[in-house]
Design a protein around this motif. Structure first.
Motif, PDB file in Angstrom:
ATOM      1  N   LYS A  89       0.821  -1.219   0.000  1.00 48.49           N
ATOM      2  CA  LYS A  89       0.000   0.000   0.000  1.00 48.49           C
ATOM      3  C   LYS A  89       0.854   1.269   0.000  1.00 48.49           C
ATOM      4  O   LYS A  89       0.355   2.346   0.269  1.00 48.49           O
ATOM      5  N   GLY A  90       2.160   1.119  -0.249  1.00 52.87           N
ATOM      6  CA  GLY A  90       3.032   2.287  -0.296  1.00 52.87           C
ATOM      7  C   GLY A  90       3.543   2.756   1.051  1.00 52.87           C
ATOM      8  O   GLY A  90       4.236   3.770   1.139  1.00 52.87           O
ATOM      9  N   ILE A  91       3.245   2.032   2.112  1.00 53.72           N
ATOM     10  CA  ILE A  91       3.658   2.446   3.455  1.00 53.72           C
ATOM     11  C   ILE A  91       5.169   2.396   3.597  1.00 53.72           C
ATOM     12  O   ILE A  91       5.782   3.338   4.104  1.00 53.72           O
ATOM     13  N   GLY A  92       5.796   1.319   3.152  1.00 46.95           N
ATOM     14  CA  GLY A  92       7.248   1.184   3.259  1.00 46.95           C
ATOM     15  C   GLY A  92       7.977   2.316   2.548  1.00 46.95           C
ATOM     16  O   GLY A  92       8.921   2.898   3.088  1.00 46.95           O
ATOM     17  N   SER A  93       7.533   2.651   1.347  1.00 44.74           N
ATOM     18  CA  SER A  93       8.149   3.748   0.588  1.00 44.74           C
ATOM     19  C   SER A  93       7.974   5.076   1.318  1.00 44.74           C
ATOM     20  O   SER A  93       8.907   5.877   1.408  1.00 44.74           O
ATOM     21  N   ALA A  94       6.777   5.308   1.852  1.00 46.42           N
ATOM     22  CA  ALA A  94       6.515   6.553   2.586  1.00 46.42           C
ATOM     23  C   ALA A  94       7.395   6.652   3.823  1.00 46.42           C
ATOM     24  O   ALA A  94       7.929   7.724   4.137  1.00 46.42           O
ATOM     25  N   VAL A  95       7.593   5.535   4.500  1.00 46.69           N
ATOM     26  CA  VAL A  95       8.422   5.541   5.713  1.00 46.69           C
ATOM     27  C   VAL A  95       9.882   5.806   5.370  1.00 46.69           C
ATOM     28  O   VAL A  95      10.560   6.562   6.073  1.00 46.69           O
ATOM     29  N   LEU A  96      10.375   5.208   4.290  1.00 46.87           N
ATOM     30  CA  LEU A  96      11.758   5.484   3.887  1.00 46.87           C
ATOM     31  C   LEU A  96      11.951   6.979   3.625  1.00 46.87           C
ATOM     32  O   LEU A  96      12.967   7.558   4.013  1.00 46.87           O
ATOM     33  N   GLU A  97      10.977   7.615   2.997  1.00 48.99           N
ATOM     34  CA  GLU A  97      11.057   9.066   2.765  1.00 48.99           C
ATOM     35  C   GLU A  97      11.049   9.827   4.076  1.00 48.99           C
ATOM     36  O   GLU A  97      11.812  10.788   4.253  1.00 48.99           O
ATOM     37  N   LEU A  98      10.200   9.407   5.017  1.00 48.80           N
ATOM     38  CA  LEU A  98      10.172  10.053   6.339  1.00 48.80           C
ATOM     39  C   LEU A  98      11.518   9.924   7.046  1.00 48.80           C
ATOM     40  O   LEU A  98      12.006  10.878   7.661  1.00 48.80           O
ATOM     41  N   LEU A  99      12.108   8.746   6.956  1.00 49.24           N
ATOM     42  CA  LEU A  99      13.409   8.526   7.597  1.00 49.24           C
ATOM     43  C   LEU A  99      14.492   9.381   6.954  1.00 49.24           C
ATOM     44  O   LEU A  99      15.332   9.959   7.646  1.00 49.24           O
ATOM     45  N   LYS A 100      14.474   9.475   5.629  1.00 47.69           N
ATOM     46  CA  LYS A 100      15.457  10.313   4.932  1.00 47.69           C
ATOM     47  C   LYS A 100      15.302  11.774   5.337  1.00 47.69           C
ATOM     48  O   LYS A 100      16.293  12.488   5.517  1.00 47.69           O
ATOM     49  N   GLU A 101      14.065  12.237   5.513  1.00 46.01           N
ATOM     50  CA  GLU A 101      13.819  13.613   5.951  1.00 46.01           C
ATOM     51  C   GLU A 101      14.259  13.811   7.399  1.00 46.01           C
ATOM     52  O   GLU A 101      14.873  14.825   7.736  1.00 46.01           O
ATOM     53  N   LYS A 102      13.932  12.845   8.250  1.00 43.86           N
ATOM     54  CA  LYS A 102      14.271  12.944   9.679  1.00 43.86           C
ATOM     55  C   LYS A 102      15.785  12.980   9.879  1.00 43.86           C
ATOM     56  O   LYS A 102      16.285  13.699  10.735  1.00 43.86           O
ATOM     57  N   TYR A 103      16.514  12.211   9.099  1.00 43.56           N
ATOM     58  CA  TYR A 103      17.967  12.113   9.248  1.00 43.56           C
ATOM     59  C   TYR A 103      18.665  12.744   8.045  1.00 43.56           C
ATOM     60  O   TYR A 103      19.657  12.216   7.553  1.00 43.56           O
ATOM     61  N   VAL A 104      18.175  13.870   7.601  1.00 41.92           N
ATOM     62  CA  VAL A 104      18.661  14.524   6.389  1.00 41.92           C
ATOM     63  C   VAL A 104      20.156  14.847   6.450  1.00 41.92           C
ATOM     64  O   VAL A 104      20.840  14.831   5.429  1.00 41.92           O
ATOM     65  N   ASN A 105      20.689  15.074   7.634  1.00 41.54           N
ATOM     66  CA  ASN A 105      22.111  15.415   7.773  1.00 41.54           C
ATOM     67  C   ASN A 105      22.995  14.195   7.991  1.00 41.54           C
ATOM     68  O   ASN A 105      24.185  14.336   8.261  1.00 41.54           O
ATOM     69  N   ALA A 106      22.412  13.021   7.904  1.00 41.53           N
ATOM     70  CA  ALA A 106      23.174  11.789   8.106  1.00 41.53           C
ATOM     71  C   ALA A 106      23.035  10.912   6.866  1.00 41.53           C
ATOM     72  O   ALA A 106      22.130  11.078   6.065  1.00 41.53           O
ATOM     73  N   CYS A 107      23.947   9.987   6.734  1.00 45.03           N
ATOM     74  CA  CYS A 107      23.881   8.992   5.663  1.00 45.03           C
ATOM     75  C   CYS A 107      23.045   7.823   6.187  1.00 45.03           C
ATOM     76  O   CYS A 107      23.399   7.210   7.192  1.00 45.03           O
ATOM     77  N   LEU A 108      21.933   7.550   5.532  1.00 42.85           N
ATOM     78  CA  LEU A 108      21.071   6.438   5.909  1.00 42.85           C
ATOM     79  C   LEU A 108      21.575   5.185   5.214  1.00 42.85           C
ATOM     80  O   LEU A 108      21.721   5.163   3.992  1.00 42.85           O
ATOM     81  N   ILE A 109      21.847   4.137   5.994  1.00 40.84           N
ATOM     82  CA  ILE A 109      22.317   2.876   5.422  1.00 40.84           C
ATOM     83  C   ILE A 109      21.484   1.721   5.966  1.00 40.84           C
ATOM     84  O   ILE A 109      20.808   1.847   6.996  1.00 40.84           O
ATOM     85  N   LEU A 110      21.540   0.602   5.261  1.00 41.32           N
ATOM     86  CA  LEU A 110      20.875  -0.613   5.706  1.00 41.32           C
ATOM     87  C   LEU A 110      21.580  -1.807   5.099  1.00 41.32           C
ATOM     88  O   LEU A 110      22.381  -1.664   4.172  1.00 41.32           O
ATOM     89  N   GLU A 111      21.272  -2.965   5.642  1.00 38.79           N
ATOM     90  CA  GLU A 111      21.862  -4.212   5.162  1.00 38.79           C
ATOM     91  C   GLU A 111      20.740  -5.126   4.669  1.00 38.79           C
ATOM     92  O   GLU A 111      19.707  -5.243   5.307  1.00 38.79           O
ATOM     93  N   ILE A 112      20.962  -5.736   3.509  1.00 37.99           N
ATOM     94  CA  ILE A 112      20.019  -6.726   2.986  1.00 37.99           C
ATOM     95  C   ILE A 112      20.785  -7.997   2.630  1.00 37.99           C
ATOM     96  O   ILE A 112      21.974  -7.942   2.328  1.00 37.99           O
ATOM     97  N   GLU A 113      20.075  -9.120   2.658  1.00 34.95           N
ATOM     98  CA  GLU A 113      20.708 -10.369   2.275  1.00 34.95           C
ATOM     99  C   GLU A 113      21.182 -10.263   0.832  1.00 34.95           C
ATOM    100  O   GLU A 113      20.476  -9.747  -0.022  1.00 34.95           O
ATOM    101  N   SER A 114      22.370 -10.764   0.584  1.00 33.37           N
ATOM    102  CA  SER A 114      22.971 -10.670  -0.743  1.00 33.37           C
ATOM    103  C   SER A 114      22.137 -11.403  -1.779  1.00 33.37           C
ATOM    104  O   SER A 114      21.627 -12.501  -1.532  1.00 33.37           O
ATOM    105  N   THR A 115      22.016 -10.774  -2.928  1.00 29.58           N
ATOM    106  CA  THR A 115      21.351 -11.425  -4.059  1.00 29.58           C
ATOM    107  C   THR A 115      22.374 -11.947  -5.052  1.00 29.58           C
ATOM    108  O   THR A 115      22.039 -12.697  -5.952  1.00 29.58           O
ATOM    109  N   SER A 116      23.630 -11.558  -4.871  1.00 26.91           N
ATOM    110  CA  SER A 116      24.654 -11.978  -5.825  1.00 26.91           C
ATOM    111  C   SER A 116      25.363 -13.248  -5.375  1.00 26.91           C
ATOM    112  O   SER A 116      25.805 -14.030  -6.191  1.00 26.91           O
ATOM    113  N   GLU A 117      25.466 -13.442  -4.093  1.00 25.76           N
ATOM    114  CA  GLU A 117      26.108 -14.664  -3.588  1.00 25.76           C
ATOM    115  C   GLU A 117      25.033 -15.665  -3.220  1.00 25.76           C
ATOM    116  O   GLU A 117      24.155 -15.387  -2.414  1.00 25.76           O
TER     117      GLU A 117
END
Length: 183
Positions: free
Chosen positions: A99-127
């Motif tokens: 329903k677009g909630i995840g995308s909206a939250v990522l935008e909120l997080l980017k706005e909230k931490y605008v002066n920081a580099c937002l990073i995350l870890e996901i399981e590798s798709t290449s290995e």
């Protein structure tokens, strides 16, 4: 969509955050919740309930009874480290997905931490992990597409966490392995 911090002074969504945390993440990947609460008190971590306003009208024509209530949709738990923020745990309630909630939250997080580099870890798709099912591989690829569609980019860093190869994504900013290790 709103982020409401769940802490000692605001326990409104604590039960729902804990329940979804326990349901969504495998035991071997979960940090003990009391430790995360302590890290939050030390201002090294933040625990967020993801909520949306829902209009609860008893009858559509009875405007005086209209009121908005907050409905729990998911959680986001971040680690704070100088100019970086690691989105450590992020999950939308399965009944609310698509329903677009995840995308909206990522935008909120980017706005909230605008002066920081937002990073995350996901399981590798290449290995390819040993014994990984085709279904699990597809889930990993879908997750990666979601983050890419939301302007997260591969940093080129690959780390091993809990015996799983993880790709480190960022909001587009470059980070070094040494910077990543500070988190």
């Amino acid at each position: 969509m709103k982020l409401i911090q769940v802490n000692d002074s605001n326990l409104e969504f604590l039960g729902q955050v804990k329940a979804l945390y326990l349901e969504a993440f495998p035991k071997e990947e979960r940090k003990p919740y009391p430790i995360m609460e302590q890290k939050q008190r030390e201002r090294k971590m933040q625990i967020w309930a993801i909520v949306q306003e829902v209009n609860c009208a008893a009858e559509i024509n009875q405007k005086e009874n209209n009121r908005d209530v907050l409905e729990f949709c998911g959680l986001a738990i971040v680690i704070l480290a100088q100019e970086m923020v690691l989105l450590d745990y992020f999950v939308i309630d399965p009944k609310k997905r698509g329903k677009g909630i995840g995308s909206a939250v990522l935008e909120l997080l980017k706005e909230k931490y605008v002066n920081a580099c937002l990073i995350l870890e996901i399981e590798s798709t290449s290995e390819r992990e040993t014994g990984l099912s085709k279904e699990e591989q597809q889930i990993r690829e879908k997750r990666k597409r979601f983050y890419y569609q939301n302007k997260m980019r591969n940093t080129g860093l690959l780390v091993k966490l809990f015996g799983v190869s993880m790709e480190v994504l960022s909001d587009g900013r470059k980070i070094s392995f040494e910077e990543y290790l500070k988190i």
